[in-house]
Design a protein around this motif. Sequence first.
Motif, PDB file in Angstrom:
ATOM      1  N   PHE A   8     -40.210 -25.899  63.402  1.00 42.62           N
ATOM      2  CA  PHE A   8     -39.197 -26.587  62.616  1.00 42.62           C
ATOM      3  C   PHE A   8     -38.104 -27.011  63.588  1.00 42.62           C
ATOM      4  O   PHE A   8     -37.546 -26.178  64.302  1.00 42.62           O
ATOM      5  N   PHE A   9     -37.834 -28.315  63.631  1.00 40.30           N
ATOM      6  CA  PHE A   9     -36.868 -28.849  64.590  1.00 40.30           C
ATOM      7  C   PHE A   9     -35.536 -29.113  63.905  1.00 40.30           C
ATOM      8  O   PHE A   9     -35.495 -29.619  62.780  1.00 40.30           O
ATOM      9  N   SER A  10     -34.444 -28.757  64.571  1.00 40.83           N
ATOM     10  CA  SER A  10     -33.103 -29.022  64.052  1.00 40.83           C
ATOM     11  C   SER A  10     -32.254 -29.657  65.145  1.00 40.83           C
ATOM     12  O   SER A  10     -32.169 -29.129  66.263  1.00 40.83           O
ATOM     13  N   GLU A  32     -42.365 -34.858  61.654  1.00 39.55           N
ATOM     14  CA  GLU A  32     -41.251 -35.799  61.464  1.00 39.55           C
ATOM     15  C   GLU A  32     -40.466 -36.051  62.751  1.00 39.55           C
ATOM     16  O   GLU A  32     -39.726 -37.020  62.845  1.00 39.55           O
ATOM     17  N   PHE A  33     -40.627 -35.133  63.722  1.00 42.13           N
ATOM     18  CA  PHE A  33     -39.963 -35.328  65.016  1.00 42.13           C
ATOM     19  C   PHE A  33     -40.997 -35.167  66.122  1.00 42.13           C
ATOM     20  O   PHE A  33     -41.592 -34.083  66.263  1.00 42.13           O
ATOM     21  N   GLY A  43     -41.656 -30.427  63.691  1.00 41.62           N
ATOM     22  CA  GLY A  43     -41.711 -31.054  65.007  1.00 41.62           C
ATOM     23  C   GLY A  43     -43.008 -30.769  65.742  1.00 41.62           C
ATOM     24  O   GLY A  43     -43.742 -29.828  65.404  1.00 41.62           O
ATOM     25  N   TRP A  44     -43.266 -31.598  66.765  1.00 38.11           N
ATOM     26  CA  TRP A  44     -44.461 -31.448  67.612  1.00 38.11           C
ATOM     27  C   TRP A  44     -44.136 -32.000  68.993  1.00 38.11           C
ATOM     28  O   TRP A  44     -43.351 -32.954  69.104  1.00 38.11           O
ATOM     29  N   VAL A  45     -44.709 -31.373  70.027  1.00 36.40           N
ATOM     30  CA  VAL A  45     -44.476 -31.848  71.392  1.00 36.40           C
ATOM     31  C   VAL A  45     -45.716 -32.551  71.925  1.00 36.40           C
ATOM     32  O   VAL A  45     -46.829 -32.021  71.850  1.00 36.40           O
ATOM     33  N   ASP A  99     -33.965 -22.404  72.151  1.00 37.36           N
ATOM     34  CA  ASP A  99     -32.855 -23.328  72.397  1.00 37.36           C
ATOM     35  C   ASP A  99     -33.353 -24.505  73.232  1.00 37.36           C
ATOM     36  O   ASP A  99     -33.918 -24.313  74.308  1.00 37.36           O
ATOM     37  N   LEU A 100     -33.145 -25.702  72.750  1.00 39.00           N
ATOM     38  CA  LEU A 100     -33.617 -26.915  73.439  1.00 39.00           C
ATOM     39  C   LEU A 100     -32.449 -27.703  74.041  1.00 39.00           C
ATOM     40  O   LEU A 100     -32.574 -28.893  74.318  1.00 39.00           O
TER      41      LEU A 100
END
Lengths: 209, 209
Positions: free
Chosen positions: A185-187, A101-102, A76-78, A5-6
Amino acid sequence: MKVIDLTHLIHPDISVYPGTDKPVLEPCTDIDSEGFVEHRLEITSHTGTHIDAPAHMLSGGRTLDEMAVDRFLGPGWVCNVSHRSGAEIRQSDLDLPSGVEFLLFYSGWDRKWESEAYFDRFPFLGPEAANWLTGRQLKGVGFDAISADPPDSTGYPVHKTILKSDMIIIENLTNLKLLLEKHFFFSCLPLRWLHSDGSPVRAVAITDL
Amino acid sequence: MKVIDLTHLIHPDISVYPGTDKPVLEPCTDIDSEGFVEHRLEITSHTGTHIDAPAHMLSGGRTLDEMAVDRFLGPGWVCNVSHRSGAEIRQSDLDLPSGVEFLLFYSGWDRKWESEAYFDRFPFLGPEAANWLTGRQLKGVGFDAISADPPDSTGYPVHKTILKSDMIIIENLTNLKLLLEKHFFFSCLPLRWLHSDGSPVRAVAITDL
């Protein structure tokens, strides 16, 4: 499947952008009288963990309800920018594997959430880095701080650079530290409402999908 | 990846459960004065496409913010009940492949959204079918209608049967017809807010993940 959870919890004392209203969450029915509990929620389009749409700052920019739903999901990537306290994130700091993509920026400012320190000295995106990102086929960039621009910004040049390229900005993320060096995978699917210049979201990362 | 939006658009004239308030969506800043647009959203926990938490109808039931975030994501399947207008869905109507965590009922009632006919004669879950579903390791059941119980229900027995087993109920879904006979990944991540007896959501199905 592991889901991280972000998203910060919305409650009446949540941190809000200076000058904007705190949320109101009030029960409006109860089980004894009506047989069910409901709450009335009074929030803004930028309460808590949220998206900025192009229309947030650009006249004629798109609203979230005008964007295809797959614009809010993807690899996604940080990028670790925790060494840039109070300073700009430079192009040389950027770490962007192909296919992402994010791109989410980890500053560690989520630890200061709900304190005065949250609003000061967070790393912010420099104009050169922002420009470079607009040519990278990204759907969005995200931050674990209150803004993509520096704390004393009034013209919001970084927001405008990013939003002009029809990308979204996600602000007030948390837990990005758990994703360092991981593909996920970012949502950040927003509520679907008319003329949405932004929206609170439940942002998550899914690993081992 | 193909993403199908299962969510109705929230706007001031949206269909709401009889007796509850319509949403208010009002701009509270503008680009000329403040440099950015924001809206104030006044909604309820059950506006539009939304989740019912156990706490919606059960004293001591869990709220959404007390549930693990992975309870809102998983393999989905659509059960066709469009032949049951105005009648109960029976156990013999149920079609539940193994491994499915969200069973969504296609009635076609989303075509009647924003008309009086939306509130009448939709198929509803019978007590026998509801009971059977509670033993199936499901995370939730969803409907493209206003309620899991019949239109004239006051005691909401089906809601209570489902919610007692700590499953969630998703109501006012749309576009389920597009998913008939398909396996998909279902997402109905709610906003994260304190004491959430329910929440508006952006529900989607992802195929070809």
